[in-house]
Write a protein that holds these residues in place. Structure first.
Motif, PDB file in Angstrom:
ATOM      1  N   PRO A  66       2.998   1.881   0.975  1.00  0.00           N
ATOM      2  CA  PRO A  66       2.093   0.741   1.163  1.00  0.00           C
ATOM      3  C   PRO A  66       2.754  -0.444   1.871  1.00  0.00           C
ATOM      4  N   LEU A  67       1.983  -1.077   2.741  1.00  0.00           N
ATOM      5  CA  LEU A  67       2.406  -2.339   3.337  1.00  0.00           C
ATOM      6  C   LEU A  67       2.111  -3.487   2.382  1.00  0.00           C
ATOM      7  N   LEU A  68       1.037  -3.331   1.598  1.00  0.00           N
ATOM      8  CA  LEU A  68       0.645  -4.370   0.644  1.00  0.00           C
ATOM      9  C   LEU A  68      -0.222  -3.750  -0.440  1.00  0.00           C
ATOM     10  N   GLU A  69       0.008  -4.145  -1.684  1.00  0.00           N
ATOM     11  CA  GLU A  69      -0.879  -3.827  -2.804  1.00  0.00           C
ATOM     12  C   GLU A  69      -1.098  -5.097  -3.606  1.00  0.00           C
ATOM     13  N   LYS A  70      -2.335  -5.349  -3.968  1.00  0.00           N
ATOM     14  CA  LYS A  70      -2.679  -6.556  -4.719  1.00  0.00           C
ATOM     15  C   LYS A  70      -3.918  -6.270  -5.550  1.00  0.00           C
TER      16      LYS A  70
ATOM     17  N   GLN B  86      -9.154  -1.467  10.170  1.00  0.00           N
ATOM     18  CA  GLN B  86     -10.402  -1.380   9.418  1.00  0.00           C
ATOM     19  C   GLN B  86     -10.123  -1.798   7.981  1.00  0.00           C
ATOM     20  N   VAL B  87     -11.102  -2.494   7.393  1.00  0.00           N
ATOM     21  CA  VAL B  87     -11.045  -2.813   5.967  1.00  0.00           C
ATOM     22  C   VAL B  87     -12.260  -2.155   5.327  1.00  0.00           C
ATOM     23  N   LEU B  88     -12.010  -1.253   4.389  1.00  0.00           N
ATOM     24  CA  LEU B  88     -13.058  -0.429   3.798  1.00  0.00           C
ATOM     25  C   LEU B  88     -13.182  -0.748   2.321  1.00  0.00           C
ATOM     26  N   GLY B  89     -14.404  -0.927   1.850  1.00  0.00           N
ATOM     27  CA  GLY B  89     -14.640  -1.194   0.438  1.00  0.00           C
ATOM     28  C   GLY B  89     -15.407  -0.055  -0.214  1.00  0.00           C
ATOM     29  N   VAL B  90     -14.991   0.316  -1.405  1.00  0.00           N
ATOM     30  CA  VAL B  90     -15.751   1.287  -2.202  1.00  0.00           C
ATOM     31  C   VAL B  90     -16.013   0.682  -3.569  1.00  0.00           C
ATOM     32  N   ALA B  91     -17.211   0.898  -4.081  1.00  0.00           N
ATOM     33  CA  ALA B  91     -17.599   0.370  -5.387  1.00  0.00           C
ATOM     34  C   ALA B  91     -17.954   1.530  -6.308  1.00  0.00           C
ATOM     35  N   THR B  92     -17.690   1.333  -7.594  1.00  0.00           N
ATOM     36  CA  THR B  92     -17.913   2.409  -8.561  1.00  0.00           C
ATOM     37  C   THR B  92     -18.943   1.974  -9.605  1.00  0.00           C
ATOM     38  N   ALA B  93     -18.670   2.204 -10.882  1.00  0.00           N
ATOM     39  CA  ALA B  93     -19.707   2.143 -11.912  1.00  0.00           C
ATOM     40  C   ALA B  93     -20.428   0.809 -12.011  1.00  0.00           C
ATOM     41  N   ALA B  94     -19.693  -0.314 -11.957  1.00  0.00           N
ATOM     42  CA  ALA B  94     -20.334  -1.615 -12.153  1.00  0.00           C
ATOM     43  C   ALA B  94     -21.448  -1.833 -11.134  1.00  0.00           C
ATOM     44  N   VAL B  95     -21.127  -1.654  -9.873  1.00  0.00           N
ATOM     45  CA  VAL B  95     -22.115  -1.872  -8.812  1.00  0.00           C
ATOM     46  C   VAL B  95     -23.138  -0.742  -8.801  1.00  0.00           C
TER      47      VAL B  95
ATOM     48  N   LEU C  77      -6.467  -3.730  -3.921  1.00  0.00           N
ATOM     49  CA  LEU C  77      -6.306  -3.609  -2.473  1.00  0.00           C
ATOM     50  C   LEU C  77      -5.067  -2.782  -2.146  1.00  0.00           C
ATOM     51  N   LEU C  78      -5.217  -1.868  -1.206  1.00  0.00           N
ATOM     52  CA  LEU C  78      -4.105  -1.126  -0.625  1.00  0.00           C
ATOM     53  C   LEU C  78      -4.177  -1.285   0.886  1.00  0.00           C
ATOM     54  N   VAL C  79      -3.085  -1.717   1.489  1.00  0.00           N
ATOM     55  CA  VAL C  79      -2.966  -1.718   2.947  1.00  0.00           C
ATOM     56  C   VAL C  79      -1.839  -0.759   3.304  1.00  0.00           C
ATOM     57  N   ALA C  80      -2.161   0.239   4.111  1.00  0.00           N
ATOM     58  CA  ALA C  80      -1.169   1.257   4.448  1.00  0.00           C
ATOM     59  C   ALA C  80      -1.572   1.957   5.736  1.00  0.00           C
ATOM     60  N   GLN C  81      -0.600   2.619   6.349  1.00  0.00           N
ATOM     61  CA  GLN C  81      -0.881   3.483   7.482  1.00  0.00           C
ATOM     62  C   GLN C  81      -1.239   4.862   6.960  1.00  0.00           C
ATOM     63  N   ALA C  82      -2.195   5.493   7.619  1.00  0.00           N
ATOM     64  CA  ALA C  82      -2.638   6.808   7.149  1.00  0.00           C
ATOM     65  C   ALA C  82      -3.140   7.639   8.314  1.00  0.00           C
TER      66      ALA C  82
ATOM     67  N   GLU D 256       2.135  12.945  15.229  1.00  0.00           N
ATOM     68  CA  GLU D 256       2.551  14.328  15.063  1.00  0.00           C
ATOM     69  C   GLU D 256       1.348  15.266  15.166  1.00  0.00           C
ATOM     70  N   SER D 257       1.518  16.356  15.921  1.00  0.00           N
ATOM     71  CA  SER D 257       0.492  17.397  16.046  1.00  0.00           C
ATOM     72  C   SER D 257      -0.846  16.826  16.492  1.00  0.00           C
ATOM     73  N   GLY D 258      -0.809  15.753  17.271  1.00  0.00           N
ATOM     74  CA  GLY D 258      -2.038  15.177  17.782  1.00  0.00           C
ATOM     75  C   GLY D 258      -2.813  14.352  16.784  1.00  0.00           C
ATOM     76  N   ARG D 259      -2.252  14.134  15.583  1.00  0.00           N
ATOM     77  CA  ARG D 259      -2.973  13.346  14.587  1.00  0.00           C
ATOM     78  C   ARG D 259      -2.997  11.881  14.995  1.00  0.00           C
ATOM     79  N   VAL D 260      -4.087  11.210  14.676  1.00  0.00           N
ATOM     80  CA  VAL D 260      -4.235   9.787  14.965  1.00  0.00           C
ATOM     81  C   VAL D 260      -4.063   9.005  13.673  1.00  0.00           C
ATOM     82  N   SER D 261      -3.144   8.041  13.675  1.00  0.00           N
ATOM     83  CA  SER D 261      -2.928   7.242  12.474  1.00  0.00           C
ATOM     84  C   SER D 261      -3.681   5.924  12.579  1.00  0.00           C
ATOM     85  N   HIS D 262      -3.984   5.355  11.413  1.00  0.00           N
ATOM     86  CA  HIS D 262      -4.698   4.083  11.322  1.00  0.00           C
ATOM     87  C   HIS D 262      -4.005   3.201  10.294  1.00  0.00           C
ATOM     88  N   THR D 263      -3.992   1.896  10.560  1.00  0.00           N
ATOM     89  CA  THR D 263      -3.598   0.944   9.532  1.00  0.00           C
ATOM     90  C   THR D 263      -4.882   0.468   8.861  1.00  0.00           C
ATOM     91  N   LEU D 264      -5.002   0.752   7.557  1.00  0.00           N
ATOM     92  CA  LEU D 264      -6.252   0.526   6.837  1.00  0.00           C
ATOM     93  C   LEU D 264      -6.046  -0.417   5.663  1.00  0.00           C
TER      94      LEU D 264
END
Length: 334
Positions: free
Chosen positions: A54-58, A100-109, A41-46, A21-29
């Motif tokens: 979500p396609l998958l949450e674990k 793409q599989v993207l990881g983000v780390a917070t306080a512990a790391v 983990l969240l797997v979804a189109q965005a 829609e409106s030229g937007r490019v979607s990704h499965t992430l």
């Protein structure tokens, strides 16, 4: 002041699969949030405006934020468990079609002296590139994910993201994050002082409450929830709501928008603290692996709400992982 989204972005439809829609490019992430207590983990189109259903949450509870005794080092045991979870998360994401599989780390790391070693191990063993978020970037990303959800407040929103290793208090209005407060205290870091491995007697419980009260009061001095809708986003807060409703994991999505009063939180905590760890694990709605941290997280929430003058909060389920997906599609992360 931080911008959390494009002006005029519409409210998300959770059932819509974005794309085209409106030229937007979607990704499965695949988005992996590497937290101090849990990897999620969240797997979804965005695309840049929407995250679809979500396609998958674990999730995996690895307690990465329980450092080695008297140190700021991630423990070998927690690192091993977390790396296994990373490998599984990458595999599952790819099986679900993630580009793409993207990881983000917070306080512990972020706070660990060997945090960089862990990030390198994620790339070497799991093929996962991990970005370590600063408290400010974490708050902006959480707020972006919050805005993608339903029931967006018309005025100010005060988000309580009380994690395992740190707690972020985020004040925003519209697309703007106006203020971020970050405290290096969370439900997992508190477990090193207050294990909550058995029933707590009244005297011990009062000492626990006072200790957390003292730390929170100096941190939040002069901060108030007046005029803002308060939303709780973290796992510990959601667990209190699940106990209140008696919902298991399969029903967590129904907790979106559930309201908890400070009085009800006090009742739940007073009941749970009188139970043994084994008996807490059998409480309806409570995940067995959170039978100890629900008390530390609950006490932290109770004292934060008291200091803010907050009598009630609403449960929110849209936060960091959805924010990562949106900001990636906008070219703001990675």
């Amino acid at each position: 002041m931080l911008q959390a989204g494009p002006a005029g972005a519409g409210k998300q439809s959770q059932d819509e699969v974005p794309g085209g829609e409106s030229g937007r490019v979607s990704h499965t992430l695949g988005i992996l949030d590497i937290g101090s207590n849990t990897l999620r983990l969240l797997v979804a189109q965005a695309d840049e405006d929407l995250v679809a259903k979500p396609l998958l949450e674990k999730s995996w509870t690895t307690r990465l934020g329980r450092f080695e005794p008297s140190s700021q080092r991630l423990s070998a045991f927690a690192v091993e468990d977390s790396l296994r979870a990373v490998e599984e998360a990458v595999r599952l994401s790819k099986e679900m079609g993630a580009e793409q599989v993207l990881g983000v780390a917070t306080a512990a790391v972020r706070n660990a002296v060997n945090g960089a070693d862990f990030v390198q191990a994620c790339l070497r063993l799991g093929g996962l590139s991990v970005k370590v978020l600063s408290p400010e970037e974490e708050a902006l990303t959480v707020y972006t994910g919050f805005l993608s959800g339903e029931a967006r407040p018309p005025g100010k929103a005060l988000l309580l993201d009380l994690g395992g290793g740190s707690s972020e208090i985020i004040l925003g209005q519209g697309d703007q994050v106006e203020r971020v407060l970050s405290l290096n205290i969370g439900c997992i870091s508190l477990l090193s002082e207050f294990p909550c491995s058995d029933a707590l007697a009244t005297k011990e419980w009062e000492h626990f409450l006072q200790t957390v009260r003292d730390r929170v009061s100096s941190f939040l001095e002069g901060v108030s929830s007046e005029g803002a809708e308060v939303v709780g986003l973290s796992g510990s807060i959601v667990q209190l709501a699940a106990v209140d409703r008696g919902f298991g994991d399969a029903d967590v999505s129904r907790l979106q928008g559930h309201v908890l009063s400070s009085g009800r939180i006090r009742e739940i905590l007073d009941h749970l603290r009188q139970l043994s760890l084994q008996d807490r694990r059998a409480v309806s709605g409570l995940r067995p692996d959170r039978a100890d941290s629900v008390l530390t997280g609950g006490v932290l929430l109770q004292q934060v709400m008291a200091q803010l003058g907050c009598e009630r909060l609403r449960i929110g389920l849209f936060g960091l992982r959805r924010g990562v997906a949106l900001r990636y599609c906008r070219g703001e992360l990675f």
